[in-house]
Write a protein that holds these residues in place. Structure first.
Motif, PDB file in Angstrom:
ATOM      1  N   PHE A 119       0.831  -1.203   0.000  1.00  0.00           N
ATOM      2  CA  PHE A 119       0.000   0.000   0.000  1.00  0.00           C
ATOM      3  C   PHE A 119       0.872   1.262   0.000  1.00  0.00           C
ATOM      4  O   PHE A 119       0.636   2.193  -0.776  1.00  0.00           O
ATOM      5  CB  PHE A 119      -0.936  -0.002   1.215  1.00  0.00           C
ATOM      6  CG  PHE A 119      -1.783   1.227   1.323  1.00  0.00           C
ATOM      7  CD1 PHE A 119      -2.853   1.424   0.469  1.00  0.00           C
ATOM      8  CD2 PHE A 119      -1.515   2.188   2.289  1.00  0.00           C
ATOM      9  CE1 PHE A 119      -3.642   2.564   0.562  1.00  0.00           C
ATOM     10  CE2 PHE A 119      -2.293   3.323   2.397  1.00  0.00           C
ATOM     11  CZ  PHE A 119      -3.359   3.517   1.525  1.00  0.00           C
ATOM     12  N   ALA A 120       1.876   1.290   0.859  1.00  0.00           N
ATOM     13  CA  ALA A 120       2.773   2.455   0.920  1.00  0.00           C
ATOM     14  C   ALA A 120       3.504   2.650  -0.408  1.00  0.00           C
ATOM     15  O   ALA A 120       3.580   3.772  -0.932  1.00  0.00           O
ATOM     16  CB  ALA A 120       3.771   2.292   2.063  1.00  0.00           C
ATOM     17  N   ALA A 121       4.028   1.572  -0.964  1.00  0.00           N
ATOM     18  CA  ALA A 121       4.755   1.669  -2.234  1.00  0.00           C
ATOM     19  C   ALA A 121       3.841   2.156  -3.356  1.00  0.00           C
ATOM     20  O   ALA A 121       4.240   3.008  -4.163  1.00  0.00           O
ATOM     21  CB  ALA A 121       5.366   0.312  -2.594  1.00  0.00           C
ATOM     22  N   LEU A 122       2.618   1.657  -3.397  1.00  0.00           N
ATOM     23  CA  LEU A 122       1.672   2.106  -4.430  1.00  0.00           C
ATOM     24  C   LEU A 122       1.313   3.576  -4.262  1.00  0.00           C
ATOM     25  O   LEU A 122       1.207   4.303  -5.255  1.00  0.00           O
ATOM     26  CB  LEU A 122       0.414   1.234  -4.408  1.00  0.00           C
ATOM     27  CG  LEU A 122       0.594  -0.196  -4.905  1.00  0.00           C
ATOM     28  CD1 LEU A 122      -0.674  -1.005  -4.663  1.00  0.00           C
ATOM     29  CD2 LEU A 122       0.979  -0.223  -6.368  1.00  0.00           C
ATOM     30  N   CYS A 123       1.146   4.020  -3.022  1.00  0.00           N
ATOM     31  CA  CYS A 123       0.846   5.442  -2.779  1.00  0.00           C
ATOM     32  C   CYS A 123       2.014   6.314  -3.207  1.00  0.00           C
ATOM     33  O   CYS A 123       1.821   7.344  -3.877  1.00  0.00           O
ATOM     34  CB  CYS A 123       0.524   5.678  -1.305  1.00  0.00           C
ATOM     35  SG  CYS A 123      -1.083   5.056  -0.801  1.00  0.00           S
ATOM     36  N   PHE A 124       3.225   5.928  -2.825  1.00  0.00           N
ATOM     37  CA  PHE A 124       4.395   6.714  -3.224  1.00  0.00           C
ATOM     38  C   PHE A 124       4.544   6.735  -4.738  1.00  0.00           C
ATOM     39  O   PHE A 124       4.937   7.746  -5.319  1.00  0.00           O
ATOM     40  CB  PHE A 124       5.664   6.183  -2.561  1.00  0.00           C
ATOM     41  CG  PHE A 124       5.797   6.546  -1.110  1.00  0.00           C
ATOM     42  CD1 PHE A 124       5.648   7.855  -0.678  1.00  0.00           C
ATOM     43  CD2 PHE A 124       6.084   5.579  -0.158  1.00  0.00           C
ATOM     44  CE1 PHE A 124       5.773   8.199   0.662  1.00  0.00           C
ATOM     45  CE2 PHE A 124       6.213   5.908   1.177  1.00  0.00           C
ATOM     46  CZ  PHE A 124       6.056   7.217   1.588  1.00  0.00           C
ATOM     47  N   HIS A 125       4.231   5.630  -5.383  1.00  0.00           N
ATOM     48  CA  HIS A 125       4.316   5.584  -6.849  1.00  0.00           C
ATOM     49  C   HIS A 125       3.238   6.458  -7.491  1.00  0.00           C
ATOM     50  O   HIS A 125       3.525   7.240  -8.393  1.00  0.00           O
ATOM     51  CB  HIS A 125       4.184   4.145  -7.335  1.00  0.00           C
ATOM     52  CG  HIS A 125       4.124   4.035  -8.816  1.00  0.00           C
ATOM     53  ND1 HIS A 125       5.190   4.340  -9.629  1.00  0.00           N
ATOM     54  CD2 HIS A 125       3.110   3.687  -9.645  1.00  0.00           C
ATOM     55  CE1 HIS A 125       4.826   4.173 -10.881  1.00  0.00           C
ATOM     56  NE2 HIS A 125       3.574   3.776 -10.920  1.00  0.00           N
ATOM     57  N   LYS A 126       2.017   6.349  -7.010  1.00  0.00           N
ATOM     58  CA  LYS A 126       0.903   7.103  -7.592  1.00  0.00           C
ATOM     59  C   LYS A 126       1.127   8.598  -7.497  1.00  0.00           C
ATOM     60  O   LYS A 126       0.823   9.337  -8.427  1.00  0.00           O
ATOM     61  CB  LYS A 126      -0.407   6.717  -6.905  1.00  0.00           C
ATOM     62  CG  LYS A 126      -1.613   7.497  -7.421  1.00  0.00           C
ATOM     63  CD  LYS A 126      -2.895   6.991  -6.819  1.00  0.00           C
ATOM     64  CE  LYS A 126      -4.102   7.799  -7.204  1.00  0.00           C
ATOM     65  NZ  LYS A 126      -4.428   7.794  -8.599  1.00  0.00           N
ATOM     66  N   TRP A 127       1.656   9.054  -6.376  1.00  0.00           N
ATOM     67  CA  TRP A 127       1.847  10.486  -6.174  1.00  0.00           C
ATOM     68  C   TRP A 127       3.318  10.889  -6.256  1.00  0.00           C
ATOM     69  O   TRP A 127       3.735  11.881  -5.658  1.00  0.00           O
ATOM     70  CB  TRP A 127       1.229  10.889  -4.834  1.00  0.00           C
ATOM     71  CG  TRP A 127      -0.260  10.807  -4.892  1.00  0.00           C
ATOM     72  CD1 TRP A 127      -1.088  11.591  -5.634  1.00  0.00           C
ATOM     73  CD2 TRP A 127      -1.101   9.876  -4.226  1.00  0.00           C
ATOM     74  NE1 TRP A 127      -2.403  11.207  -5.469  1.00  0.00           N
ATOM     75  CE2 TRP A 127      -2.441  10.154  -4.604  1.00  0.00           C
ATOM     76  CE3 TRP A 127      -0.871   8.832  -3.335  1.00  0.00           C
ATOM     77  CZ2 TRP A 127      -3.518   9.438  -4.125  1.00  0.00           C
ATOM     78  CZ3 TRP A 127      -1.952   8.117  -2.858  1.00  0.00           C
ATOM     79  CH2 TRP A 127      -3.255   8.414  -3.251  1.00  0.00           C
ATOM     80  N   ALA A 128       4.086  10.143  -7.036  1.00  0.00           N
ATOM     81  CA  ALA A 128       5.523  10.417  -7.165  1.00  0.00           C
ATOM     82  C   ALA A 128       5.817  11.811  -7.709  1.00  0.00           C
ATOM     83  O   ALA A 128       6.912  12.338  -7.499  1.00  0.00           O
ATOM     84  CB  ALA A 128       6.176   9.359  -8.060  1.00  0.00           C
ATOM     85  N   LEU A 165       4.521  14.498  -6.654  1.00  0.00           N
ATOM     86  CA  LEU A 165       4.403  15.456  -5.555  1.00  0.00           C
ATOM     87  C   LEU A 165       5.674  15.448  -4.696  1.00  0.00           C
ATOM     88  O   LEU A 165       6.224  14.383  -4.399  1.00  0.00           O
ATOM     89  CB  LEU A 165       3.201  15.125  -4.675  1.00  0.00           C
ATOM     90  CG  LEU A 165       1.833  15.150  -5.356  1.00  0.00           C
ATOM     91  CD1 LEU A 165       0.762  14.674  -4.397  1.00  0.00           C
ATOM     92  CD2 LEU A 165       1.528  16.559  -5.863  1.00  0.00           C
ATOM     93  N   ARG A 166       6.095  16.629  -4.280  1.00  0.00           N
ATOM     94  CA  ARG A 166       7.305  16.728  -3.440  1.00  0.00           C
ATOM     95  C   ARG A 166       7.144  15.961  -2.130  1.00  0.00           C
ATOM     96  O   ARG A 166       8.099  15.363  -1.641  1.00  0.00           O
ATOM     97  CB  ARG A 166       7.633  18.188  -3.152  1.00  0.00           C
ATOM     98  CG  ARG A 166       8.255  18.898  -4.302  1.00  0.00           C
ATOM     99  CD  ARG A 166       8.663  20.306  -3.885  1.00  0.00           C
ATOM    100  NE  ARG A 166       9.204  21.001  -5.021  1.00  0.00           N
ATOM    101  CZ  ARG A 166      10.380  21.578  -5.025  1.00  0.00           C
ATOM    102  NH1 ARG A 166      11.120  21.572  -3.942  1.00  0.00           N
ATOM    103  NH2 ARG A 166      10.813  22.186  -6.108  1.00  0.00           N
ATOM    104  N   ALA A 167       5.949  16.011  -1.560  1.00  0.00           N
ATOM    105  CA  ALA A 167       5.726  15.310  -0.291  1.00  0.00           C
ATOM    106  C   ALA A 167       5.967  13.811  -0.458  1.00  0.00           C
ATOM    107  O   ALA A 167       6.564  13.176   0.422  1.00  0.00           O
ATOM    108  CB  ALA A 167       4.314  15.567   0.217  1.00  0.00           C
ATOM    109  N   ALA A 168       5.514  13.236  -1.552  1.00  0.00           N
ATOM    110  CA  ALA A 168       5.725  11.802  -1.797  1.00  0.00           C
ATOM    111  C   ALA A 168       7.200  11.515  -2.049  1.00  0.00           C
ATOM    112  O   ALA A 168       7.727  10.499  -1.575  1.00  0.00           O
ATOM    113  CB  ALA A 168       4.883  11.337  -2.977  1.00  0.00           C
ATOM    114  N   GLN A 169       7.867  12.398  -2.767  1.00  0.00           N
ATOM    115  CA  GLN A 169       9.301  12.220  -3.036  1.00  0.00           C
ATOM    116  C   GLN A 169      10.094  12.245  -1.735  1.00  0.00           C
ATOM    117  O   GLN A 169      10.992  11.428  -1.529  1.00  0.00           O
ATOM    118  CB  GLN A 169       9.790  13.306  -3.990  1.00  0.00           C
ATOM    119  CG  GLN A 169       9.186  13.207  -5.371  1.00  0.00           C
ATOM    120  CD  GLN A 169       9.405  14.458  -6.209  1.00  0.00           C
ATOM    121  OE1 GLN A 169      10.161  15.352  -5.835  1.00  0.00           O
ATOM    122  NE2 GLN A 169       8.725  14.531  -7.347  1.00  0.00           N
ATOM    123  N   LEU A 170       9.731  13.168  -0.857  1.00  0.00           N
ATOM    124  CA  LEU A 170      10.391  13.247   0.437  1.00  0.00           C
ATOM    125  C   LEU A 170      10.011  12.045   1.306  1.00  0.00           C
ATOM    126  O   LEU A 170      10.871  11.439   1.951  1.00  0.00           O
ATOM    127  CB  LEU A 170      10.008  14.551   1.144  1.00  0.00           C
ATOM    128  CG  LEU A 170      10.567  14.748   2.549  1.00  0.00           C
ATOM    129  CD1 LEU A 170      12.089  14.770   2.523  1.00  0.00           C
ATOM    130  CD2 LEU A 170      10.016  16.025   3.161  1.00  0.00           C
TER     131      LEU A 170
END
Length: 103
Positions: free
Chosen positions: A55-64, A66-71
Protein backbone atom coordinates in the motif's frame (compact mmCIF):
# COMPACT_ATOMS: atom_id res chain seq x y z
CA UNK A 1 8.71 3.68 -9.46
CA UNK A 2 12.21 2.51 -8.66
CA UNK A 3 12.21 4.04 -5.16
CA UNK A 4 8.74 2.70 -4.39
CA UNK A 5 9.81 -0.75 -5.60
CA UNK A 6 12.92 -0.57 -3.43
CA UNK A 7 10.75 0.34 -0.47
CA UNK A 8 8.53 -2.71 -1.03
CA UNK A 9 11.57 -4.98 -1.47
CA UNK A 10 13.07 -3.76 1.81
CA UNK A 11 9.72 -4.24 3.54
CA UNK A 12 9.56 -7.82 2.23
CA UNK A 13 13.17 -8.50 3.28
CA UNK A 14 12.50 -7.04 6.73
CA UNK A 15 9.51 -9.36 7.17
CA UNK A 16 11.53 -12.42 6.24
CA UNK A 17 14.52 -11.52 8.39
CA UNK A 18 12.29 -10.65 11.33
CA UNK A 19 10.64 -14.07 11.20
CA UNK A 20 14.03 -15.77 10.81
CA UNK A 21 15.51 -14.05 13.88
CA UNK A 22 12.40 -14.69 15.95
CA UNK A 23 12.28 -18.38 14.99
CA UNK A 24 15.91 -18.75 16.04
CA UNK A 25 15.43 -16.89 19.32
CA UNK A 26 17.78 -14.06 18.35
CA UNK A 27 15.31 -11.18 18.44
CA UNK A 28 11.81 -10.07 19.29
CA UNK A 29 9.47 -7.87 17.27
CA UNK A 30 10.02 -4.31 18.51
CA UNK A 31 6.94 -2.79 16.86
CA UNK A 32 3.90 -3.29 19.09
CA UNK A 33 1.46 -3.30 16.18
CA UNK A 34 3.46 -5.93 14.32
CA UNK A 35 3.87 -7.91 17.56
CA UNK A 36 0.07 -8.00 17.84
CA UNK A 37 -0.19 -9.59 14.39
CA UNK A 38 2.71 -11.92 15.11
CA UNK A 39 0.89 -13.22 18.18
CA UNK A 40 -1.82 -14.38 15.75
CA UNK A 41 0.78 -16.37 13.82
CA UNK A 42 3.17 -15.87 10.96
CA UNK A 43 0.37 -15.75 8.39
CA UNK A 44 -1.39 -12.70 9.86
CA UNK A 45 1.98 -11.05 10.47
CA UNK A 46 3.09 -11.52 6.86
CA UNK A 47 -0.30 -10.59 5.43
CA UNK A 48 -0.41 -7.30 7.33
CA UNK A 49 3.28 -6.47 6.83
CA UNK A 50 3.27 -7.15 3.10
CA UNK A 51 -0.08 -5.46 2.49
CA UNK A 52 1.03 -2.31 4.32
CA UNK A 53 4.32 -2.27 2.43
CA UNK A 54 2.52 -2.71 -0.87
CA UNK A 55 0.00 0.00 0.00
CA UNK A 56 2.77 2.45 0.92
CA UNK A 57 4.75 1.67 -2.23
CA UNK A 58 1.67 2.11 -4.43
CA UNK A 59 0.85 5.44 -2.78
CA UNK A 60 4.40 6.71 -3.22
CA UNK A 61 4.32 5.58 -6.85
CA UNK A 62 0.90 7.10 -7.59
CA UNK A 63 1.85 10.49 -6.17
CA UNK A 64 5.52 10.42 -7.16
CA UNK A 65 5.07 13.77 -8.92
CA UNK A 66 4.40 15.46 -5.55
CA UNK A 67 7.31 16.73 -3.44
CA UNK A 68 5.73 15.31 -0.29
CA UNK A 69 5.72 11.80 -1.80
CA UNK A 70 9.30 12.22 -3.04
CA UNK A 71 10.39 13.25 0.44
CA UNK A 72 8.27 10.58 2.12
CA UNK A 73 9.70 7.70 0.12
CA UNK A 74 13.23 8.90 0.84
CA UNK A 75 12.50 9.13 4.57
CA UNK A 76 10.94 5.65 4.50
CA UNK A 77 14.01 4.29 2.70
CA UNK A 78 16.22 5.92 5.33
CA UNK A 79 14.23 4.25 8.08
CA UNK A 80 14.58 0.90 6.31
CA UNK A 81 18.33 1.47 5.97
CA UNK A 82 18.50 1.70 9.76
CA UNK A 83 16.29 -1.40 10.10
CA UNK A 84 18.54 -3.33 7.72
CA UNK A 85 21.59 -2.24 9.75
CA UNK A 86 19.88 -3.66 12.84
CA UNK A 87 19.31 -6.94 10.99
CA UNK A 88 23.01 -7.03 10.07
CA UNK A 89 24.03 -6.47 13.71
CA UNK A 90 21.66 -9.24 14.85
CA UNK A 91 23.16 -11.53 12.21
CA UNK A 92 26.71 -10.71 13.20
CA UNK A 93 25.81 -11.26 16.85
CA UNK A 94 24.22 -14.62 15.99
CA UNK A 95 27.39 -15.59 14.13
CA UNK A 96 29.48 -14.70 17.17
CA UNK A 97 31.49 -12.04 15.36
CA UNK A 98 31.39 -9.62 18.28
CA UNK A 99 32.61 -12.32 20.67
CA UNK A 100 35.76 -12.71 18.54
CA UNK A 101 36.59 -9.01 18.55
CA UNK A 102 35.89 -8.42 22.21
CA UNK A 103 32.66 -6.42 21.98
Amino acid sequence: MQLAGSLFLLNFLDAGLTLFWIRHGMAEEANRIMQFFLEGGEGPFLAFKISMGLFAALCFHKWAHLRAAQLGVRIALGVYAVIMAIHVVVGLTAAGVFNHIGI
